[in-house]
Design a protein around this motif. Structure first.
Motif, PDB file in Angstrom:
ATOM      1  N   ASN A  37       0.747  -1.256   0.048  1.00 35.23           N
ATOM      2  CA  ASN A  37       0.038  -0.081   0.034  1.00 35.23           C
ATOM      3  C   ASN A  37       0.859   1.180   0.075  1.00 35.23           C
ATOM      4  OD1 ASN A  37      -1.494   2.162   0.872  1.00 35.23           O
ATOM      5  ND2 ASN A  37      -3.086   0.751   1.614  1.00 35.23           N
ATOM      6  N   THR A  38       0.878   2.003  -1.052  1.00 33.79           N
ATOM      7  CA  THR A  38       1.809   3.047  -1.164  1.00 33.79           C
ATOM      8  C   THR A  38       1.473   4.437  -0.034  1.00 33.79           C
ATOM      9  OG1 THR A  38       0.407   3.991  -2.978  1.00 33.79           O
ATOM     10  CG2 THR A  38       2.183   2.652  -3.793  1.00 33.79           C
ATOM     11  N   GLU A  39       0.328   4.309   0.221  1.00 37.52           N
ATOM     12  CA  GLU A  39      -0.109   5.460   1.366  1.00 37.52           C
ATOM     13  C   GLU A  39       0.434   5.010   2.633  1.00 37.52           C
ATOM     14  OE1 GLU A  39      -4.283   6.066   0.823  1.00 37.52           O
ATOM     15  OE2 GLU A  39      -4.165   6.909  -1.141  1.00 37.52           O
ATOM     16  N   THR A  40      -0.017   3.868   3.015  1.00 37.37           N
ATOM     17  CA  THR A  40       0.498   3.454   4.320  1.00 37.37           C
ATOM     18  C   THR A  40       1.821   2.583   4.628  1.00 37.37           C
ATOM     19  OG1 THR A  40      -0.800   1.378   4.258  1.00 37.37           O
ATOM     20  CG2 THR A  40      -1.999   3.228   4.638  1.00 37.37           C
ATOM     21  N   GLY A  41       2.146   2.062   3.651  1.00 36.46           N
ATOM     22  CA  GLY A  41       3.589   1.152   3.519  1.00 36.46           C
ATOM     23  C   GLY A  41       3.051  -0.198   3.945  1.00 36.46           C
ATOM     24  N   GLU A  42       1.930  -0.394   4.385  1.00 34.54           N
ATOM     25  CA  GLU A  42       1.433  -1.700   4.568  1.00 34.54           C
ATOM     26  C   GLU A  42       1.709  -2.920   3.535  1.00 34.54           C
ATOM     27  OE1 GLU A  42      -2.280  -4.043   6.548  1.00 34.54           O
ATOM     28  OE2 GLU A  42      -2.631  -2.244   5.598  1.00 34.54           O
ATOM     29  N   VAL A  43       2.383  -3.836   4.059  1.00 29.05           N
ATOM     30  CA  VAL A  43       2.583  -5.038   3.236  1.00 29.05           C
ATOM     31  C   VAL A  43       1.800  -6.109   3.445  1.00 29.05           C
ATOM     32  CG1 VAL A  43       4.517  -6.639   2.067  1.00 29.05           C
ATOM     33  CG2 VAL A  43       5.008  -4.247   2.708  1.00 29.05           C
ATOM     34  N   THR A  44       0.892  -6.893   2.488  1.00 28.00           N
ATOM     35  CA  THR A  44       0.182  -8.018   2.789  1.00 28.00           C
ATOM     36  C   THR A  44       0.541  -9.125   1.715  1.00 28.00           C
ATOM     37  OG1 THR A  44      -1.416  -7.146   1.013  1.00 28.00           O
ATOM     38  CG2 THR A  44      -1.836  -6.563   3.549  1.00 28.00           C
ATOM     39  N   ALA A  45       0.825 -10.257   2.150  1.00 30.47           N
ATOM     40  CA  ALA A  45       1.235 -11.436   1.285  1.00 30.47           C
ATOM     41  C   ALA A  45       0.147 -12.154   0.946  1.00 30.47           C
ATOM     42  CB  ALA A  45       2.271 -12.215   1.831  1.00 30.47           C
ATOM     43  N   ASP A  46       0.163 -12.685  -0.415  1.00 27.01           N
ATOM     44  CA  ASP A  46      -0.913 -13.681  -0.955  1.00 27.01           C
ATOM     45  C   ASP A  46      -0.778 -14.872   0.025  1.00 27.01           C
ATOM     46  OD1 ASP A  46      -1.642 -11.966  -2.893  1.00 27.01           O
ATOM     47  OD2 ASP A  46      -1.055 -13.336  -4.595  1.00 27.01           O
ATOM     48  N   GLN A  47      -1.970 -15.432   0.224  1.00 27.11           N
ATOM     49  CA  GLN A  47      -2.012 -16.689   0.937  1.00 27.11           C
ATOM     50  C   GLN A  47      -1.745 -17.919  -0.177  1.00 27.11           C
ATOM     51  OE1 GLN A  47      -2.354 -16.763   4.415  1.00 27.11           O
ATOM     52  NE2 GLN A  47      -1.928 -14.620   3.933  1.00 27.11           N
ATOM     53  N   ILE A  48      -0.778 -18.889   0.237  1.00 29.84           N
ATOM     54  CA  ILE A  48      -0.354 -19.871  -0.542  1.00 29.84           C
ATOM     55  C   ILE A  48      -0.694 -21.318   0.355  1.00 29.84           C
ATOM     56  CG2 ILE A  48       1.240 -21.139  -1.865  1.00 29.84           C
ATOM     57  CD1 ILE A  48       0.787 -18.105  -2.764  1.00 29.84           C
ATOM     58  N   GLN A  49      -1.318 -22.180  -0.513  1.00 26.69           N
ATOM     59  CA  GLN A  49      -2.033 -23.369   0.175  1.00 26.69           C
ATOM     60  C   GLN A  49      -0.650 -24.409  -0.582  1.00 26.69           C
ATOM     61  OE1 GLN A  49      -5.809 -24.715  -0.245  1.00 26.69           O
ATOM     62  NE2 GLN A  49      -5.444 -26.704   0.531  1.00 26.69           N
ATOM     63  N   TYR A  50      -0.196 -25.368   0.332  1.00 26.31           N
ATOM     64  CA  TYR A  50       0.758 -26.289  -0.353  1.00 26.31           C
ATOM     65  C   TYR A  50       0.272 -27.577   0.000  1.00 26.31           C
ATOM     66  CZ  TYR A  50       4.188 -22.521  -0.378  1.00 26.31           C
ATOM     67  OH  TYR A  50       4.715 -21.239  -0.332  1.00 26.31           O
ATOM     68  N   THR A  51       0.790 -28.639  -1.067  1.00 28.36           N
ATOM     69  CA  THR A  51       0.067 -29.915  -0.860  1.00 28.36           C
ATOM     70  C   THR A  51       0.427 -30.571   0.474  1.00 28.36           C
ATOM     71  OG1 THR A  51       0.502 -30.271  -3.156  1.00 28.36           O
ATOM     72  CG2 THR A  51       0.257 -32.279  -1.799  1.00 28.36           C
ATOM     73  N   TRP A  52       1.526 -30.203   1.246  1.00 22.04           N
ATOM     74  CA  TRP A  52       1.801 -30.853   2.545  1.00 22.04           C
ATOM     75  C   TRP A  52       2.028 -29.608   3.312  1.00 22.04           C
ATOM     76  CZ3 TRP A  52       0.108 -35.571   2.144  1.00 22.04           C
ATOM     77  CH2 TRP A  52       0.298 -36.341   1.266  1.00 22.04           C
ATOM     78  N   CYS A  53       2.268 -30.081   4.698  1.00 21.30           N
ATOM     79  CA  CYS A  53       2.420 -29.152   5.468  1.00 21.30           C
ATOM     80  C   CYS A  53       3.875 -28.096   5.412  1.00 21.30           C
ATOM     81  CB  CYS A  53       2.449 -29.640   7.253  1.00 21.30           C
ATOM     82  SG  CYS A  53       3.996 -30.896   7.363  1.00 21.30           S
ATOM     83  N   ILE A  54       4.806 -28.642   4.632  1.00 23.72           N
ATOM     84  CA  ILE A  54       6.077 -28.208   4.227  1.00 23.72           C
ATOM     85  C   ILE A  54       5.751 -26.888   3.147  1.00 23.72           C
ATOM     86  CG2 ILE A  54       8.339 -28.113   3.333  1.00 23.72           C
ATOM     87  CD1 ILE A  54       7.940 -31.409   4.042  1.00 23.72           C
ATOM     88  N   PRO A  55       6.130 -25.684   3.684  1.00 22.16           N
ATOM     89  CA  PRO A  55       5.839 -24.664   2.700  1.00 22.16           C
ATOM     90  C   PRO A  55       6.768 -24.552   1.615  1.00 22.16           C
ATOM     91  CG  PRO A  55       7.305 -23.612   4.917  1.00 22.16           C
ATOM     92  CD  PRO A  55       6.695 -25.294   4.764  1.00 22.16           C
ATOM     93  N   SER A  56       6.717 -25.550   0.707  1.00 24.64           N
ATOM     94  CA  SER A  56       7.635 -25.525  -0.302  1.00 24.64           C
ATOM     95  C   SER A  56       6.919 -26.777  -1.296  1.00 24.64           C
ATOM     96  CB  SER A  56       9.062 -26.215  -0.186  1.00 24.64           C
ATOM     97  OG  SER A  56       9.739 -26.351  -1.167  1.00 24.64           O
ATOM     98  N   MET A  57       7.012 -26.258  -2.702  1.00 28.74           N
ATOM     99  CA  MET A  57       6.815 -27.010  -3.870  1.00 28.74           C
ATOM    100  C   MET A  57       7.766 -28.258  -4.153  1.00 28.74           C
ATOM    101  SD  MET A  57       4.822 -24.467  -6.286  1.00 28.74           S
ATOM    102  CE  MET A  57       5.559 -22.956  -5.358  1.00 28.74           C
ATOM    103  N   VAL A  58       8.781 -28.392  -3.507  1.00 27.02           N
ATOM    104  CA  VAL A  58      10.204 -29.145  -3.725  1.00 27.02           C
ATOM    105  C   VAL A  58      10.499 -29.727  -2.386  1.00 27.02           C
ATOM    106  CG1 VAL A  58      12.256 -29.757  -4.706  1.00 27.02           C
ATOM    107  CG2 VAL A  58      10.733 -28.074  -5.799  1.00 27.02           C
TER     108      VAL A  58
END
Length: 306
Positions: A50-71
């Motif tokens: 957000n260029t006015e507030t500087g707030e950063v929000t990240a997209d929510q990613i769902q992975y196949t397993w509990c490991i936050p990776s595709m490899v």
């Protein structure tokens, strides 16, 4: 929103790596974060600033397993304890599937290739095929793909091949294909990649691809299964009509060409003075792999038919 999608732009020089088998091609070297050493994917989670507030929000990613990776490492190894698994992810914020992919790279301390995927080739490294064991568990009609590219010292591509992976395979299958070279320049760098959706196809969330024992030459196939033994000997290696094998007991052998096809095989029980003679006069000229199994153990060696 910032989203990074790295492509190969240039190659740096790497320290020489012996690849009688591809570096960590059996995926037995697993890091503390459960990622396979020397294999990874460039992926940065998309963010909105957000260029006015500087707030950063990240997209929510769902992975196949509990490991936050595709490899990641898998316990479903074809041999050994581990294999490598690749899967897709799902961007729940933007409602689309993120294609999983993995590349080989030289820096074992990193989790992703960064700007420099690929590994250097030594003067005597043989890169003639791309072969591997795999399980493919697609949710939809996915078509995955394996790719290899070989470059010379000037970063010119001199050889490549692709392998499409489709259908459901719950048991390990082995596949290989020869590399098609367009130049006789000396190979200096090799780039291997597995991607969950080849160009023109759509990935499905939940699809899984498990890879083990990646090799680039026929001789390396035998390094994955503890199947070498110095008590078994074959000679000569530059052959006109006959090969002699020194061993004991029933001797089973196969002769395999560069395309991975068995062109001759037999079981021999009676041979004199521990020397078994194999006739090859009817085989076409070329490079072959002879695999032998007898009471001494197992052995494989390349030979050239004149």
């Amino acid at each position: 929103m910032l989203k990074f999608n790295f492509k190969i732009l240039f190659f740096l020089s790497f320290p020489l790596i012996s690849i009688s088998q591809v570096v960590n091609g059996n995926f037995e070297i697993v890091k503390s974060n459960f990622l396979p050493s020397n294999w990874g994917m460039n992926f940065f989670q998309p963010v909105v600033i957000n260029t006015e507030t500087g707030e950063v929000t990240a997209d929510q990613i769902q992975y196949t397993w509990c490991i936050p990776s595709m490899v990641y490492a898998s316990f479903e190894g074809q041999s050994g304890q581990y294999a490598m698994e690749i899967s897709n992810a799902f961007n729940t914020t933007q409602n689309h599937v993120i294609t999983g992919e993995v590349s080989i790279f030289s820096d074992a301390t990193q989790d992703m290739p960064g700007w420099n995927p690929g590994v250097a080739l030594g003067q005597f490294d043989e890169v003639s095929i791309l072969g591997f064991h795999y399980k493919f568990l697609p949710v939809g009609n996915d078509i995955a793909q394996a790719q290899i590219q070989v470059f010379d010292a000037e970063s010119n591509e001199i050889g490549s091949t692709n392998i499409d992976i489709s259908g459901t395979n719950t048991d390990f299958q082995y596949i290989q294909t020869p590399i098609l070279y367009t130049s006789n320049a000396t190979p200096a760098l090799m780039y291997i990649k597995f991607i969950m959706a080849k160009d023109g196809t759509n990935p499905t969330f939940g699809s899984r691809l498990i890879i083990d024992n990646v090799v680039t030459n026929l001789a390396a196939l035998t390094n994955n299964a503890n199947n070498t033994n110095t008590d078994v000997t074959i000679f000569p290696t530059f052959v006109e009509d006959e090969i002699f094998v020194y061993g004991n007991g029933q001797l089973d052998y196969k002769i395999i060409n560069l395309e991975g096809k068995v062109i001759k095989q037999n079981s021999v029980q009676n041979y004199s003075n521990n020397y078994c003679k194999i006739e090859v006069e009817n085989i076409n000229s070329g490079i072959y792999l002879l695999t032998v199994n007898c009471s001494n153990g197992q052995f494989s060696k390349k030979f050239i038919k004149k």
